[in-house]
Design an enzyme around this catalytic site. Structure first.
Site, PDB file in Angstrom:
ATOM      1  N   CYS A   2      28.038  13.855  -2.875  1.00  0.00           N
ATOM      2  CA  CYS A   2      28.980  14.912  -2.516  1.00  0.00           C
ATOM      3  C   CYS A   2      28.322  15.809  -1.475  1.00  0.00           C
ATOM      4  O   CYS A   2      27.122  16.036  -1.512  1.00  0.00           O
ATOM      5  CB  CYS A   2      29.401  15.794  -3.683  1.00  0.00           C
ATOM      6  N   ARG A  27      27.478  11.425   2.371  1.00  0.00           N
ATOM      7  CA  ARG A  27      27.077  11.746   0.994  1.00  0.00           C
ATOM      8  C   ARG A  27      28.147  11.375  -0.033  1.00  0.00           C
ATOM      9  O   ARG A  27      27.907  11.433  -1.238  1.00  0.00           O
ATOM     10  CB  ARG A  27      26.786  13.244   0.874  1.00  0.00           C
ATOM     11  N   TRP A  73      31.862  12.240  -3.951  1.00  0.00           N
ATOM     12  CA  TRP A  73      31.496  10.945  -4.530  1.00  0.00           C
ATOM     13  C   TRP A  73      31.739  11.112  -6.017  1.00  0.00           C
ATOM     14  O   TRP A  73      31.031  11.864  -6.695  1.00  0.00           O
ATOM     15  CB  TRP A  73      30.028  10.619  -4.242  1.00  0.00           C
ATOM     16  N   ASN A  99      28.347  20.037  -6.039  1.00  0.00           N
ATOM     17  CA  ASN A  99      27.640  18.758  -5.913  1.00  0.00           C
ATOM     18  C   ASN A  99      26.700  18.678  -7.107  1.00  0.00           C
ATOM     19  O   ASN A  99      25.864  19.564  -7.282  1.00  0.00           O
ATOM     20  CB  ASN A  99      26.869  18.765  -4.581  1.00  0.00           C
ATOM     21  N   GLY A 100      26.849  17.645  -7.927  1.00  0.00           N
ATOM     22  CA  GLY A 100      25.970  17.510  -9.095  1.00  0.00           C
ATOM     23  C   GLY A 100      26.772  17.132 -10.325  1.00  0.00           C
ATOM     24  O   GLY A 100      27.930  16.708 -10.211  1.00  0.00           O
ATOM     25  N   GLU A 485      14.757  -6.587   0.420  1.00  0.00           N
ATOM     26  CA  GLU A 485      15.431  -5.613   1.279  1.00  0.00           C
ATOM     27  C   GLU A 485      16.524  -6.300   2.112  1.00  0.00           C
ATOM     28  O   GLU A 485      17.598  -5.747   2.303  1.00  0.00           O
ATOM     29  CB  GLU A 485      14.395  -4.899   2.165  1.00  0.00           C
ATOM     30  N   LYS A 489      20.447  -5.282   1.979  1.00  0.00           N
ATOM     31  CA  LYS A 489      21.223  -4.920   3.171  1.00  0.00           C
ATOM     32  C   LYS A 489      22.517  -5.700   3.205  1.00  0.00           C
ATOM     33  O   LYS A 489      23.577  -5.171   3.467  1.00  0.00           O
ATOM     34  CB  LYS A 489      20.446  -5.216   4.471  1.00  0.00           C
ATOM     35  N   GLU A 492      25.043  -4.669   0.246  1.00  0.00           N
ATOM     36  CA  GLU A 492      25.612  -3.314   0.234  1.00  0.00           C
ATOM     37  C   GLU A 492      26.605  -3.065   1.359  1.00  0.00           C
ATOM     38  O   GLU A 492      27.504  -2.255   1.208  1.00  0.00           O
ATOM     39  CB  GLU A 492      24.522  -2.246   0.238  1.00  0.00           C
ATOM     40  N   HIS A 508      12.347 -21.459 -11.135  1.00  0.00           N
ATOM     41  CA  HIS A 508      12.524 -21.017 -12.520  1.00  0.00           C
ATOM     42  C   HIS A 508      13.949 -20.535 -12.772  1.00  0.00           C
ATOM     43  O   HIS A 508      14.192 -19.794 -13.723  1.00  0.00           O
ATOM     44  CB  HIS A 508      11.511 -19.914 -12.844  1.00  0.00           C
ATOM     45  N   LYS A 607      24.861   8.201   0.474  1.00  0.00           N
ATOM     46  CA  LYS A 607      23.533   8.164   1.075  1.00  0.00           C
ATOM     47  C   LYS A 607      22.480   8.786   0.171  1.00  0.00           C
ATOM     48  O   LYS A 607      21.380   8.280   0.033  1.00  0.00           O
ATOM     49  CB  LYS A 607      23.587   8.911   2.410  1.00  0.00           C
TER      50      LYS A 607
HETATM   51  O1  M6R Z   1      16.821   8.839  -0.323  1.00  0.00           O
HETATM   52  P1  M6R Z   1      16.122   7.768  -1.082  1.00  0.00           P
HETATM   53  O2  M6R Z   1      15.225   6.943  -0.245  1.00  0.00           O
HETATM   54  O3  M6R Z   1      15.423   8.281  -2.302  1.00  0.00           O
HETATM   55  O4  M6R Z   1      17.278   6.829  -1.603  1.00  0.00           O
HETATM   56  C1  M6R Z   1      17.023   5.768  -2.482  1.00  0.00           C
HETATM   57  C2  M6R Z   1      18.123   4.746  -2.427  1.00  0.00           C
HETATM   58  O5  M6R Z   1      19.332   5.306  -2.842  1.00  0.00           O
HETATM   59  C3  M6R Z   1      18.289   4.195  -1.013  1.00  0.00           C
HETATM   60  O6  M6R Z   1      17.080   3.671  -0.558  1.00  0.00           O
HETATM   61  C4  M6R Z   1      19.356   3.099  -0.981  1.00  0.00           C
HETATM   62  O7  M6R Z   1      18.980   2.012  -1.756  1.00  0.00           O
HETATM   63  C5  M6R Z   1      19.551   2.694   0.478  1.00  0.00           C
HETATM   64  N1  M6R Z   1      20.350   3.655   1.171  1.00  0.00           N
HETATM   65  C6  M6R Z   1      20.160   1.353   0.581  1.00  0.00           C
HETATM   66  O8  M6R Z   1      20.197   0.946   1.909  1.00  0.00           O
END
Ligand code: M6R
Length: 612
Positions: A2, A27, A73, A99-100, A485, A489, A492, A508, A607
């Protein structure tokens, strides 16, 4: 999670609020709304994005110089008009954006209901705004500020809030616990936001609120105190950010812009940390705690998502080169599992935002248990950066695409610098190797550029696989986290199911998935695992899987063996993760675009994950 904004001054608030919400949309983007004071308090809100809100408001009167706004969010209650913020108290005295999460909202709501208060939404936020109104109406001497503080003293959970009271309309009250809040200082005006991105268009002088702070803001004054009414001195910080950092420029998406920025962001991250004659690594933010690090019994690196993947690269590098035992933990697990910690442990949190709720909580828990805590963050002034005993900023610049790209390579750059510095300090590598590895790192930006220019080829490979339903990513050693990673990518942003696996684990279980429909992305750059990964490629090939390999330039041996390949320049294995991830970022990006996905704001994500 948020985004909240606010404005108080002489200008029309609405354009400032809307532009602020656009900047904060990363956000959360389930619904959006604004409340503006203009003789009375008017709220406009709707399900959808900020653009939907603008359309919704197009024919309405939105004049007024005081306002607050929100992009959501969803946590409590589905994304719809009713649950969108701002929320108004039952008798209309207060509007609030939040926010929270108010964890004890159910209990508070039950008590308020007993007092005849009714609710329109399913949110925890509406409980808070009514609790404020309850205190306001109950006590004769209770003004808006006191009511806010009384309500917050009853709340368990996290909040960044902005509140306007209809009867004290020349002020906005903001407060923070667990969710970030920044106040921008203008001339006869103040700006409020969840981070500095909406503020830098107007001023670069900001105040970062700390947990438990409450600020009472009029257009000409700012008073800071705690929830318990103790005055707090504030510190004005200068933000180093430009408008250009917040715009896409010629790129179609922020993610693409951020992928292409990596030669610069990697360089920015090591520049100033490698001495001009390239003989020394200097990590100023760790100076005071360096002896602790060098003599640590154990280093524990915590993070979430992409940051956790960068931590894994760190584990491989630090153990291999500095010979210090390293454990990597998901912050969300670490914080709840009562780990054994001592003063000889160093806990390093990696976080782009520096605000991830689980990472912050895990770090606090580690501190309470006596460990030295360090941070590797991108956002300057973020909570993790401020609460740690030392740390290193990643200097990736503002990352707006929800999918982390340049933040990841900046984090890995810091991990590499740290591993080499520790290795040298502990006498585990010779000066010759140390100098050679510094040289290797300083050549990375040029090598990343040479991969980026091959984007048309990567795009054409993406076109071949865009309709797949699943994908498997394999790697070994330092390239295993790169496989993880790469898979993250893809899933997501394109919603294609993808799994990252240590290649040796394939037989396995995951090998059962391999058939002629399955793209298998193998990170097979030349390192000392190379022969092993070639065997894994053979195993996939024998089962007719479609192999897309990331290979070292000149590795002609693999050419006939795989269906498609992405070449990366030859490099020392210590820096290869920084190269191997680049084609995988582009591959995911192009697949997502071809599948018609919203690359910068994928569904259900945000984010900055400031709730559990
Ligand atoms: O702000 P942060 O690095 O702590 O965020 C952690 C994850 O939410 C973040 O790395 C998330 O997995 C990525 N945005 C995915 O691409």
């Amino acid at each position: 999670m948020c985004g909240i904004v606010g404005y108080i001054g002489d200008k029309n608030a609405y354009p400032i609020l809307i532009q602020g919400l656009q900047r904060l949309e990363y956000r959360g983007y389930d619904s959006a709304g604004v409340a503006i004071y203009n003789g009375s308090l008017t709220v406009h809100k709707c399900k959808g994005r900020v653009a939907d809100l603008e359309r919704h408001i197009a024919d309405k009167d939105i004049s007024g110089c005081i306002g607050i706004g929100h992009t959501r969010w969803a946590t409590h209650g589905e994304p719809n008009d009713r649950n969108a913020h701002p929320h108004t108290s039952m008798n209309g005295n207060f509007v609030l954006v939040h926010n929270g999460i108010i964890e004890n909202y159910a209990e508070l709501k039950a008590d308020l209901k007993k007092n005849g208060i009714t609710f329109q939404s399913d949110t925890d936020t509406e409980v808070l705004v009514n609790l404020i109104e309850y205190f306001y109406q109950k006590g004769e001497e209770v003004n808006a500020e006191i009511a806010v503080r009384l309500a917050l003293s009853k709340v368990v959970g996290a909040y960044g809030i902005a509140v306007i009271c209809k009867n004290e309309k020349d002020q906005i009250i903001v407060a923070r616990k667990g969710s970030p809040l920044v106040i921008g200082i203008g001339h006869g005006e103040y700006f409020i936001a969840s981070d500095a991105t909406p503020i830098v268009s107007y001023t670069n002088s900001v105040i970062y609120l700390n947990d438990n702070d409450v600020a009472i803001i009029t257009k000409d004054s700012l008073t800071l105190k705690t929830v318990e009414n103790t005055p707090v001195a504030f510190k004005i910080t200068k933000v180093d950010m430009t408008i250009g950092d917040l715009e896409k420029g010629d790129f179609e998406h922020f993610m693409l812009k951020e992928i292409f920025e990596q030669p610069k962001t990697i360089e920015d991250t090591f520049r100033g940390r490698i001495s001009p004659d390239r003989t020394e690594i200097v990590l100023g933010g760790l100076m005071d705690v360096f002896p602790k690090l060098v003599n640590a019994r154990r280093i524990i690196i915590i993070g979430c998502g992409t940051s956790w993947h960068a931590a894994l690269v760190g584990e491989y590098l630090i153990e291999e080169y500095a010979r210090i035992p390293v454990e990597v933990e998901y912050a969300s697990e670490f914080r709840y599992r009562n780990p054994i910690l001592s003063a000889e442990d160093v806990v390093i949190a990696i976080s782009q935002s520096g605000e991830t709720a689980d990472t912050l909580a895990a770090l606090r828990m580690a501190k309470e248990n006596g460990a030295t805590i360090l941070g590797i963050c991108n956002v300057v002034g973020s909570s993790i950066a401020r609460e740690t005993d030392g740390g290193v900023y990643t200097h990736a610049g503002v990352e707006i695409g929800v999918a982390s790209t340049k933040a990841f390579t900046a984090q890995v750059t810091v991990m590499t610098l740290l591993a080499l510095k520790l290795a040298k300090e502990r006498g585990k590598i010779s000066s010759e190797v140390y100098l050679n590895l510094i040289q290797e790192l300083s050549e990375i930006p040029g090598k990343v550029k040479s991969i980026l220019v091959k984007h048309p080829h990567i795009k054409s490979v993406a076109a071949k696989y865009k309709d797949a339903s699943n994908a498997l990513y394999l790697g070994r050693g330092c390239l295993f986290p790169v496989a993880l990673e790469g898979a993250l990518k893809l899933k997501e942003i394109s919603y294609m199911h993808a799994e990252g696996y240590a290649a040796g684990e394939m037989k396995h279980g995951p090998i059962a998935l391999v058939d002629d429909n399955l793209p298998v992305v193998v990170v097979a750059a030349k390192d000392h695992y190379y022969e092993k990964i070639v065997s894994n490629i053979q195993e996939v090939k024998a089962r007719k899987g479609n192999i897309i390999a990331v290979v070292t330039e000149g590795d002609d041996g693999l050419k006939g063996m795989v269906n498609d390949l992405f070449e990366i320049p030859k490099s020392h294995p210590v820096v290869t993760p920084l190269l191997a991830i680049i084609p995988l970022q582009l591959f995911s990006y192009y697949i997502a675009v071809m599948r018609g996905c919203d690359v910068d704001q994928p569904r259900n994500l945000a984010k900055s994950v400031t709730v559990e």
